[in-house]
Design a protein around this motif. Structure first.
Motif, short mmCIF file in Angstrom:
data_model
loop_
_atom_site.label_atom_id
_atom_site.label_comp_id
_atom_site.label_asym_id
_atom_site.label_seq_id
_atom_site.Cartn_x
_atom_site.Cartn_y
_atom_site.Cartn_z
N ASN A 1 -11.64 -0.83 -12.19
CA ASN A 1 -12.41 -0.42 -11.02
C ASN A 1 -13.04 0.95 -11.24
N CYS A 2 -12.28 1.88 -11.81
CA CYS A 2 -12.81 3.22 -12.11
C CYS A 2 -13.95 3.15 -13.12
N ILE A 3 -13.80 2.32 -14.12
CA ILE A 3 -14.86 2.16 -15.13
C ILE A 3 -16.11 1.59 -14.49
N ASN A 4 -15.97 0.56 -13.69
CA ASN A 4 -17.13 -0.05 -13.02
C ASN A 4 -17.81 0.94 -12.08
N TYR A 5 -17.03 1.73 -11.38
CA TYR A 5 -17.57 2.75 -10.49
C TYR A 5 -18.39 3.77 -11.29
N ARG A 6 -17.82 4.22 -12.41
CA ARG A 6 -18.50 5.21 -13.25
C ARG A 6 -19.82 4.64 -13.79
N PHE B 1 0.83 -1.21 0.00
CA PHE B 1 0.00 0.00 0.00
C PHE B 1 0.87 1.26 0.00
N GLU B 2 1.84 1.32 0.88
CA GLU B 2 2.72 2.49 0.97
C GLU B 2 3.49 2.71 -0.34
N TRP B 3 3.90 1.62 -0.95
CA TRP B 3 4.67 1.69 -2.19
C TRP B 3 3.83 2.24 -3.34
N LEU B 4 2.56 1.81 -3.43
CA LEU B 4 1.75 2.11 -4.62
C LEU B 4 0.61 3.11 -4.39
N LYS B 5 0.47 3.67 -3.21
CA LYS B 5 -0.69 4.54 -2.95
C LYS B 5 -0.69 5.80 -3.83
N GLU B 6 0.47 6.43 -4.02
CA GLU B 6 0.52 7.63 -4.86
C GLU B 6 0.31 7.28 -6.33
N PHE B 7 0.88 6.16 -6.77
CA PHE B 7 0.68 5.67 -8.13
C PHE B 7 -0.82 5.45 -8.37
N ALA B 8 -1.48 4.80 -7.41
CA ALA B 8 -2.92 4.53 -7.52
C ALA B 8 -3.72 5.82 -7.52
N ALA B 9 -3.37 6.75 -6.66
CA ALA B 9 -4.10 8.01 -6.58
C ALA B 9 -3.99 8.79 -7.89
N CYS C 1 -6.36 7.06 -10.41
CA CYS C 1 -7.77 7.28 -10.07
C CYS C 1 -8.16 8.75 -10.22
N PHE C 2 -7.23 9.65 -9.97
CA PHE C 2 -7.50 11.08 -10.09
C PHE C 2 -7.95 11.45 -11.49
N ARG C 3 -7.41 10.76 -12.48
CA ARG C 3 -7.79 11.05 -13.87
C ARG C 3 -9.23 10.67 -14.16
N TYR C 4 -9.79 9.76 -13.40
CA TYR C 4 -11.13 9.26 -13.68
C TYR C 4 -12.20 9.76 -12.71
N ALA C 5 -11.81 10.35 -11.60
CA ALA C 5 -12.75 10.75 -10.57
C ALA C 5 -13.11 12.22 -10.67
N SER C 6 -14.26 12.57 -10.11
CA SER C 6 -14.72 13.96 -10.14
C SER C 6 -14.29 14.73 -8.90
N HIS C 7 -14.11 14.05 -7.79
CA HIS C 7 -13.81 14.70 -6.52
C HIS C 7 -12.74 13.91 -5.76
N THR C 8 -12.08 14.60 -4.85
CA THR C 8 -11.05 13.97 -4.04
C THR C 8 -11.60 12.79 -3.26
N ILE C 9 -12.80 12.90 -2.77
CA ILE C 9 -13.41 11.80 -1.99
C ILE C 9 -13.60 10.57 -2.88
N GLU C 10 -13.94 10.79 -4.15
CA GLU C 10 -14.05 9.68 -5.10
C GLU C 10 -12.70 9.02 -5.31
N VAL C 11 -11.64 9.83 -5.41
CA VAL C 11 -10.29 9.29 -5.59
C VAL C 11 -9.96 8.38 -4.41
N GLN C 12 -10.22 8.84 -3.21
CA GLN C 12 -9.94 8.04 -2.02
C GLN C 12 -10.72 6.73 -2.04
N ASP C 13 -11.99 6.81 -2.39
CA ASP C 13 -12.81 5.59 -2.47
C ASP C 13 -12.28 4.63 -3.53
N LEU C 14 -11.92 5.18 -4.69
CA LEU C 14 -11.42 4.34 -5.78
C LEU C 14 -10.08 3.69 -5.42
#
Length: 194
Positions: free
Chosen positions: A89-94, A27-35, A38-51
């Motif tokens: 995951n982002c596609i399914n969420y959308r 998680f620590e290694w990949l959390k920024e990579f993941a964010a 996900c940031f590219r696909y989400a509308s809000h910061t809270i969505e990014v965190q959820d994704l």
């Protein structure tokens, strides 16, 4: 922090065995990579965190599907697999939480075939300004733009992933580019006079 292939294999095996220390390391290694993905696909910061959280849960549950013999056991190979999980995951969420925009097939084909002769302003913009503008795209346009331009999928693949027609994918990309061009040109005009 970069990991050697043997360290990565050890961490993945630990995660498969539900070792919380290894899961935390991953998680620590990949959390920024993941964010960033996900940031590219989400509308809000809270969505990014959820994704991001949901993406990691899916990775931990499905880590047994990561075949090291087939994909290899190195950072690049694992990050590629991880990225694919996050994008899906982002596609399914959308699909689940945001309604689709519907267009007639004739309108889509007409828009997709229009040629773009306008001069690009992207050369004069900073990376952050462009990224900020992309996040303001309407969700359907942003999804196709990211999948096509940033992640390198074809319109056929995008249509299949999103459950839309190829024409819709092309149209959404066309509209995304026009929308971005207009937004970036507005910013450039403001910059000239500031």
């Amino acid at each position: 922090m970069p990991y050697t292939n043997s360290e990565l294999r050890e961490m993945l095996n630990g995660c498969r065995a539900n070792d919380r220390r290894c899961e935390r390391m991953l998680f620590e290694w990949l959390k920024e990579f993941a964010a960033n993905i996900c940031f590219r696909y989400a509308s809000h910061t809270i969505e990014v965190q959820d994704l991001v959280c949901d993406g990691f849960i899916k990775v931990f549950k499905n880590l047994h599907l990561y075949n090291e013999e087939l994909y290899g056991c190195n950072e690049a190979a694992f990050k590629g697999w991880f990225k694919k999980v996050l994008i899906n995951n982002c596609i399914n969420y959308r699909k689940k939480f945001h309604p689709k925009i519907m267009y007639t097939e004739d309108a889509l084909l007409m828009l997709a075939e229009l040629e773009d002769d306008a001069e690009s302003v992207l050369d004069t913009m900073s990376y952050q300004e462009i990224l900020n503008s992309i996040t303001l795209l309407p969700p359907a346009y942003r999804m196709v733009f990211n999948l096509y331009v940033i992640d390198g999928y074809t319109h056929v693949e995008i249509a299949d992933m999103l459950g839309i027609t190829t024409g819709t994918s092309k149209s959404n990309l066309f509209k995304a580019k026009n929308w971005l061009r207009n937004e970036l040109q507005k910013k450039m005009t403001v910059k000239k006079y500031v």
